[in-house]
Every structure is written in C-alpha cells, then in structure tokens.
Design an enzyme around this catalytic site. Structure first.
Site, PDB file in Angstrom:
ATOM      1  N   CYS A 298       0.800  -1.223   0.000  1.00 29.87           N
ATOM      2  CA  CYS A 298       0.000   0.000   0.000  1.00 29.87           C
ATOM      3  C   CYS A 298       0.832   1.272   0.000  1.00 29.87           C
ATOM      4  O   CYS A 298       0.289   2.364   0.063  1.00 29.87           O
ATOM      5  CB  CYS A 298      -0.959  -0.012   1.181  1.00 29.87           C
ATOM      6  SG  CYS A 298      -2.088  -1.400   1.034  1.00 29.87           S
ATOM      7  N   HIS A 438      -2.008   8.180   6.419  1.00 29.81           N
ATOM      8  CA  HIS A 438      -2.290   6.841   5.909  1.00 29.81           C
ATOM      9  C   HIS A 438      -3.474   6.228   6.643  1.00 29.81           C
ATOM     10  O   HIS A 438      -4.168   5.386   6.078  1.00 29.81           O
ATOM     11  CB  HIS A 438      -1.053   5.955   6.081  1.00 29.81           C
ATOM     12  CG  HIS A 438      -1.238   4.552   5.611  1.00 29.81           C
ATOM     13  ND1 HIS A 438      -1.383   4.229   4.278  1.00 29.81           N
ATOM     14  CD2 HIS A 438      -1.301   3.367   6.282  1.00 29.81           C
ATOM     15  CE1 HIS A 438      -1.520   2.923   4.143  1.00 29.81           C
ATOM     16  NE2 HIS A 438      -1.484   2.369   5.348  1.00 29.81           N
ATOM     17  N   GLU A 449       0.720   5.896  13.834  1.00 28.26           N
ATOM     18  CA  GLU A 449       1.027   6.983  12.904  1.00 28.26           C
ATOM     19  C   GLU A 449       0.792   8.338  13.565  1.00 28.26           C
ATOM     20  O   GLU A 449       1.584   9.275  13.390  1.00 28.26           O
ATOM     21  CB  GLU A 449       0.176   6.874  11.639  1.00 28.26           C
ATOM     22  CG  GLU A 449       0.498   7.969  10.622  1.00 28.26           C
ATOM     23  CD  GLU A 449      -0.356   7.915   9.385  1.00 28.26           C
ATOM     24  OE1 GLU A 449      -0.040   8.620   8.402  1.00 28.26           O
ATOM     25  OE2 GLU A 449      -1.366   7.174   9.388  1.00 28.26           O
TER      26      GLU A 449
END
Length: 547
Positions: A298, A438, A449
């Site tokens: 991804c 993301h 993240e």
C-alpha cells in the site's frame, strides 16, 4: 493496516505503520527556502560520491498476434480480433478531450503562441561530458482519478468536502457467507472514449482504471493532440504501479485450468502482471521514456510518484504519468483479507464502517480505483502554457526491517522516513501544516502513525491531519495516488476535507490536531502525504503551492 497476518498467496498486502521517535534537528523556516535547500543537499551528495495517439507502427499488433490461442479457446470466446476491433482503430479507443471540464478551463494560452517544446532529442557527442545544469523543479500539471466518490478530480474532491461516503454493500458478487460484506466499491464506471469497448471486456479492472485515470490526467492537464504532437516522446514516461495486479484475470485463468490449459485466456499472463498497465498506456501514447511499475503493497503509489519525480530531476524525462491502481474487491481478495482478520464487519452501517482514530473502529474497509498525477518539469510546463496545480517538493522511503506485517515497536522506520522526506525536500517541519495520513481505521495503525506525527510536528499549532480513507476506504496500492490528488486539491481550493465518523476519538488523540466532522479552510504551506505497506515499506511525499 497493522497487526494482521497475511493469508493471500497472490500478492503483497497492507500495513499501517507505527511510530514513536524524536526529532532533534532544527531547520530554517520557510517553504521558499526549500528549493535552495534541496539543491544544496543534492550538490553535497553528488560531490561526496563523485493525445491519445494511435500506436506507432504495428508492434503491438504483432505482440498480440503472437499470443495465438488454442482452438478450444475460440469455442468459448469471440475471435481474437476483439482486442483490436474491426476498423483497426487505436487499441484503447478515441480520446475525447473536449469532454473534459478541466481542459476547457485550462486552455487559456494566447492564440498563436508557440510551443517551445522539443520534438526530437538532441544527439550527444560521444565522450562529451554533460554540462551541469541547475536544479530542475517538478510541478503537478494534471490529475486523474477513478474512485468510489467520482471519476473526476473536481467531483471527487467536492464529495470529500461534503463528507460523502463511498462505502456500501458489495454488489459484484455474492458475499453473503463472508463476515465482511461491505467495501468502497465502484458502482458506475465507463471506459467509453478512453478504452476500446471490446478490449475492456478482456482486461482486468485494475488496468482499465489505470488507463482511464492516466488519460484523464492528460486531459485535465490540457495535453491536447497538438501538444502531444510537439513533445519529445523519448522524454515522456509512465510509472503507475499496483499492489495486487490482475487478480481477477489470474483467478479466472486458474478456474479455466481446472478444465484444461487449452481453455485458458492467452492474455492471462500479460493482463495479470503489474507492469502491463504502464506498458500499454505508453504504447498507446507513444511515450518512450522511463516505463515500469513498482509494487510495495500500500506504499506503491508514493514510491511511483517519487521515482517519477526523480526521473524528471535527473533530466531523464520532462513529463511523467505516475500513481497506482488496484481492483481487489473480488472473492479471493475479500477472502484473503477476511482471513487476515483485518476488515471491518460493520455490515449493517457501511457508511460508518471506516472511522480512523475513533475508539469504535474495528478494521479497515477495502476500496478500489486508481489515481494518476501528471508531473512535469517546470520550464517545460511553462513553455506549453500549462496550468500548475502544485509543486512537488520531494519525499523519502524507508523500511522497518522488522517484521512482515507488524510495525517496528518504536516506530523507527516511519519517523526516519518523515525526517528524511523533510531533509531531502528542504522543508522545515514548522511549515508542514497539513498531513493527509495513511490512517486506515485499524486498532494499532492509526495510533502509531498519530504518535509519529506528533513527535515530528507536535509543536506546530497550525497542524491539521485528516484521512481520506474515512470516506472511500483503503484503495490498497492506489491509495497513495488518490490521496495525493486530494492533497493537491486541498492546496488548490484552500479547503481540507473532514474526518467522517470521528465520533468518539481515542483518549490519547488531540482532537485539535485532527480535522473535525466538517471541512475546514486552510492556507496550505506544505502538505505531507503518508503511505505504508506490508513488508515495512514506509513512504512520505511533500507538495506545496507553486510560487
């Protein structure tokens, strides 16, 4: 997406990355300073280590004719001429640039203005050294998108700003026995005017999405047939990747093989490989520059975008179509991710299923589509009178080097990726006031993240973070490119889209950093877009307004 095990044997999968870390390097302020910084960094590195045209000729026809199917194939399929049509037109059909709102909007160059673009490359004298040139700047001059929320960048972004959701029940196949029955599925999609109808029946959807988004990026960028006739096609390239490739074509071939190899589609191999979409688009355009694909789960799109920009910076290309495409919402794709226990099972309320940073999230939602950027060298773009939507500043890749699916527990790889991206692009962390994260709506990935972003940018009171996946789901290898389109549109419009379904934020998340349930006005100084993938692949790229 993090914390899941891989179960599909066909391709690479997803990851959400994670991070903790510290930033202890102070840098000068100002995006204006970034270009000088980038040039200085590259000089230091060098010193330290010393339009839609028909195919040219009949090469593609010969390629196709070399795949002569077995007689049994004809008993269940139409004649092989379906790939070319009866009239011998261009393989992908006629291009209709007049149908593009963007082209009408961008076709503003004065009448009669000359296009100072080379038609043929200059020949270099053998043994002669190249003359050093100043730093080549890279700008975004076109965008194309195929997504659950629309197939035009303006429509797509308007829907994002409105907080619309593209998540719904899967309709293309019966998934009643699956624990997950929802996805960001594209309900209405047409290749009319972009891909030859008979060819579109044979290709995998990931290739159809790629070809359509790529050609729409050219139309959006005002690349008319006249412009195409003048550009140096040896300096034009295509770098569009895929995480999954032609899964349906491959799966259909396996089913045919159960009967006999003689029943197999002779195009199953080329139509299943991830590189063939870029290759066929280049064939149709006659673009002879850099052409390949990258597959890093991804993180695919960001890898493709940054590599494409580097080809331009090094003088190997003047124009590059780059991005990613995936179409994995089929039984084997859904089944594989179900086996990973990675997907949301909020089947009774699809539009609420993708909810990054919300305490009630239960996994990511699969999506499908494609995103393509037209990157161009600045002077080349100015010479042809192109509209410039944003400047590409740079980016970085790193690898966790830790685990196939699990992120590094200290977030070393992702923090390093962000730091390197800022250093390579010459952007001060204080100037990054927008991050398209993301964030996939997984339990651990979202928080890891977020922690990384706070470590790197937490002292910036103007920081705004959102997740496009909250409305379209996770488009796998296409995610980064579609989110890059959203990032550039945020720069263009001065609005950042909301985070939908953020009803009960995690206690450790500062809601002042996250964009709320409604769009927000923001003068973007510099924007960061993150994408992470299984295998520990981390990628960060940066855009800013062109000045």
């Amino acid at each position: 997406m993090a914390g899941a095990c891989v179960a599909s044997p066909l391709c690479t999968w997803l990851v959400a990355a994670c991070v903790t870390g510290a930033w202890d390097k102070e840098r000068p302020k100002g995006v204006q300073w970034a270009r000088k910084r980038r040039a200085a960094v590259r000089r230091g590195r060098e010193s330290s280590k010393g339009l839609i045209s028909a195919f040219y000729g009949s090469g593609i026809q010969g390629l196709m004719s070399s795949f002569e199917p077995c007689p049994e194939f004809y008993s269940s399929s139409r004649n092989a001429s379906v790939f070319f049509g009866e009239n011998g037109f261009s393989l992908f059909g006629a291009w209709k640039p007049e149908n593009s709102r963007s082209q009408r909007r961008t076709a503003r160059s004065p009448a009669g203005q000359a296009m100072a673009v080379a038609v043929t490359p200059a020949k270099e004298v053998a043994g002669k050294k190249r003359t050093p040139t100043k730093q080549r700047r890279v700008v975004v001059t076109g965008m194309g998108v195929v997504s659950p929320l629309g197939h035009d960048p303006d429509v797509f972004y308007d829907n994002l700003l409105d907080g619309a959701s593209g998540i719904s029940e899967i309709e293309t196949f019966d998934c009643a026995s699956y624990p997950t029955r929802i996805a960001g599925e594209i309900k209405s999609f047409s290749t009319d005017g972009w891909v030859a109808p008979k060819l579109s029946k044979r290709m995998d959807k990931f290739m159809l999405y790629l070809l359509t988004a790529g050609k729409k990026a050219l139309a959006y960028g005002g690349v008319t047939e006249e412009v195409m006739s003048q550009v140096d096609k040896t300096k034009c390239g295509v770098l569009i990747g895929s995480a999954m490739g032609g899964m349906k074509v491959f799966n259909d071939a396996i089913e045919a093989l159960r009967v006999s190899y003689k029943k197999m589609n002779p195009f199953c191999v080329p139509f299943a490989t991830t590189n063939m979409g870029s290759a066929m688009l280049a064939m149709d355009l006659g673009w002879m520059g850099p052409n390949y694909s990258i597959s890093t789960a991804c993180a695919t799109s960001n890898f493709c975008i940054l590599n494409a920009a580097n080809h331009i910076i090094r003088g190997e290309a003047n124009m590059m179509l780059c991005g990613g495409s995936d179409a994995a919402i089929i039984p084997i794709g859904l089944g594989g991710f179900v086996a990973c226990r990675a997907l949301s099972q909020r089947n009774n309320d699809p539009t609420k299923a993708s909810r990054p940073w919300d305490i009630d999230r239960d996994g990511f939602v699969m999506g499908e589509g494609a995103g393509v950027l037209l990157l161009e060298e600045l002077e080349h773009a100015k010479q042809r009178g192109a509209k410039i939507y944003a400047e590409f500043l740079g980016g970085s890749f790193t690898c966790d080097a830790y685990h196939m699916t699990e992120p590094h527990p200290e977030g070393t790889g992702i923090v390093l990726c962000i730091e390197k991206a800022l250093l390579e692009s010459g952007v001060a962390r204080e100037d990054v006031n927008y991050v398209n994260a993301h964030a996939t709506s997984t339990l651990s990935g979202d928080l890891k993240e977020y922690q990384a972003l706070i470590r790197c940018f937490g002292q910036n009171p103007e920081l705004h973070v959102n997740s496009t996946k909250s409305m379209i789901g996770h488009l796998l290898g296409a995610a980064g490119a579609v989110e890059a389109v959203a990032t550039v549109m945020a720069i263009q419009t001065g609005w950042v889209h909301p985070n939908v379904n953020l009803e009960n934020p995690e206690k450790s998340v500062d809601v002042k950093v996250l964009v709320g349930s409604r769009k927000k006005r923001l003068d973007v100084k510099a924007a960061l877009s993150n994408s992470f993938g299984f295998g520990g692949h981390n990628s960060s790229i940066l855009f800013a307004p062109y000045k």
